[in-house]
Motif scaffolding. Structure first.
Motif, PDB file in Angstrom:
ATOM      1  N   GLU A 119      48.886  81.780 116.347  1.00 44.84           N
ATOM      2  CA  GLU A 119      49.730  80.613 116.613  1.00 44.84           C
ATOM      3  C   GLU A 119      49.330  79.420 115.740  1.00 44.84           C
ATOM      4  OE1 GLU A 119      51.274  79.606 120.400  1.00 44.84           O
ATOM      5  OE2 GLU A 119      51.064  81.650 121.180  1.00 44.84           O
ATOM      6  N   PHE A 120      48.039  79.245 115.494  1.00 42.91           N
ATOM      7  CA  PHE A 120      47.615  78.162 114.595  1.00 42.91           C
ATOM      8  C   PHE A 120      48.144  78.402 113.178  1.00 42.91           C
ATOM      9  CE2 PHE A 120      44.164  76.631 117.514  1.00 42.91           C
ATOM     10  CZ  PHE A 120      44.517  75.298 117.491  1.00 42.91           C
ATOM     11  N   SER A 171      54.675  76.470 117.685  1.00 44.48           N
ATOM     12  CA  SER A 171      54.563  77.920 117.517  1.00 44.48           C
ATOM     13  C   SER A 171      55.607  78.620 118.381  1.00 44.48           C
ATOM     14  CB  SER A 171      53.159  78.396 117.906  1.00 44.48           C
ATOM     15  OG  SER A 171      52.923  78.146 119.282  1.00 44.48           O
ATOM     16  N   VAL A 224      46.879  72.003 121.184  1.00 46.52           N
ATOM     17  CA  VAL A 224      46.862  73.354 121.720  1.00 46.52           C
ATOM     18  C   VAL A 224      46.755  73.263 123.232  1.00 46.52           C
ATOM     19  CG1 VAL A 224      44.353  73.599 121.458  1.00 46.52           C
ATOM     20  CG2 VAL A 224      45.782  75.643 121.530  1.00 46.52           C
ATOM     21  N   ASN A 247      41.654  71.938 119.040  1.00 49.96           N
ATOM     22  CA  ASN A 247      42.663  71.396 118.120  1.00 49.96           C
ATOM     23  C   ASN A 247      42.022  70.501 117.063  1.00 49.96           C
ATOM     24  OD1 ASN A 247      42.050  69.539 120.147  1.00 49.96           O
ATOM     25  ND2 ASN A 247      44.079  68.598 120.093  1.00 49.96           N
ATOM     26  N   LEU A 293      47.261  68.262 115.577  1.00 48.05           N
ATOM     27  CA  LEU A 293      47.387  69.619 116.103  1.00 48.05           C
ATOM     28  C   LEU A 293      47.085  69.532 117.593  1.00 48.05           C
ATOM     29  CD1 LEU A 293      45.611  72.047 113.596  1.00 48.05           C
ATOM     30  CD2 LEU A 293      48.032  71.954 114.156  1.00 48.05           C
ATOM     31  N   VAL A 299      50.869  76.045 120.647  1.00 47.48           N
ATOM     32  CA  VAL A 299      50.300  75.203 119.592  1.00 47.48           C
ATOM     33  C   VAL A 299      51.446  74.428 118.959  1.00 47.48           C
ATOM     34  CG1 VAL A 299      49.055  75.176 117.393  1.00 47.48           C
ATOM     35  CG2 VAL A 299      48.440  76.856 119.137  1.00 47.48           C
TER      36      VAL A 299
END
Length: 196
Positions: free
Chosen positions: A141-142, A106, A125, A30, A123, A111
């Protein structure tokens, strides 16, 4: 690892090496993507500023035609009051978009992130998921989260400023001082200075 953005800083892709796990711990993924996303955005914005031609913003042409009716003191006050109300409403709408941090998750739920004023702040994850899944699914997803954060934390069409109404009318009058003077009942000279 690379984050690809358009010239307007819209996220196009997140690219992880198929062997990214050999150089990045899934728990640090992340932070790596966050750093790459913000760096790519800053480069795009810097390039955009370099290519902006400041001389291209010419003043609005004088208004030809349109309303030529006289403006009374009451008309001017109503116009100013309306413009002030429009500006207050616009400022409130703009502030609701840019001053509030936004969060996006997401659709896969692995994410999530936050942003404010177009800058990605965090961010996160699911590192267990990232350690086991194909890199292409992680990239998708990012990208979804980064695009969502940009869309939710930037002014969009509000960046153009307040729309039609009293503000536009005032701007049109300010762009054509002769017309403004005529409508206010003031004499508009046609000669040059020094002529009798």
């Amino acid at each position: 690892m690379e984050v690809v953005v358009s010239p307007t800083a819209e996220v196009i892709a997140v690219r992880l090496s198929p062997r990214w796990r050999g150089s990045v711990d899934p728990r640090a993924l992340n932070a790596s993507v966050l750093s790459a996303a913000n760096a790519a955005t800053m480069r795009a914005l810097a390039r955009s500023l370099e290519h902006t031609d400041l001389s291209a913003s010419a003043p609005a042409p004088p208004h030809n035609g349109g309303d030529e009716s006289p403006l009374t003191n009451q008309d001017v006050q109503r116009l100013l009051d309306s413009a002030s109300a429009e500006l207050d409403q616009f400022t409130t709408r703009l502030s609701a978009v840019v001053d509030q941090p936004v969060q996006v998750r997401s659709s896969g739920g692995h994410v999530q992130g936050s942003a404010q004023r177009g800058q990605v702040l965090t961010l996160d994850v699911d590192s267990t998921w990232a350690g086991q899944i194909r890199h292409s699914e992680i990239e998708m997803e990012f990208v979804e989260v980064l695009r969502g954060l940009r869309d939710a934390s930037t002014p969009g069409e509000l960046a153009a400023g307040p729309g039609d109404g009293a503000i536009s009318e005032l701007m049109a009058l300010a762009a054509d001082p002769r017309r403004l003077m005529r409508r206010l009942g003031m004499p508009v000279g046609t000669g040059t200075a020094g002529e009798s």
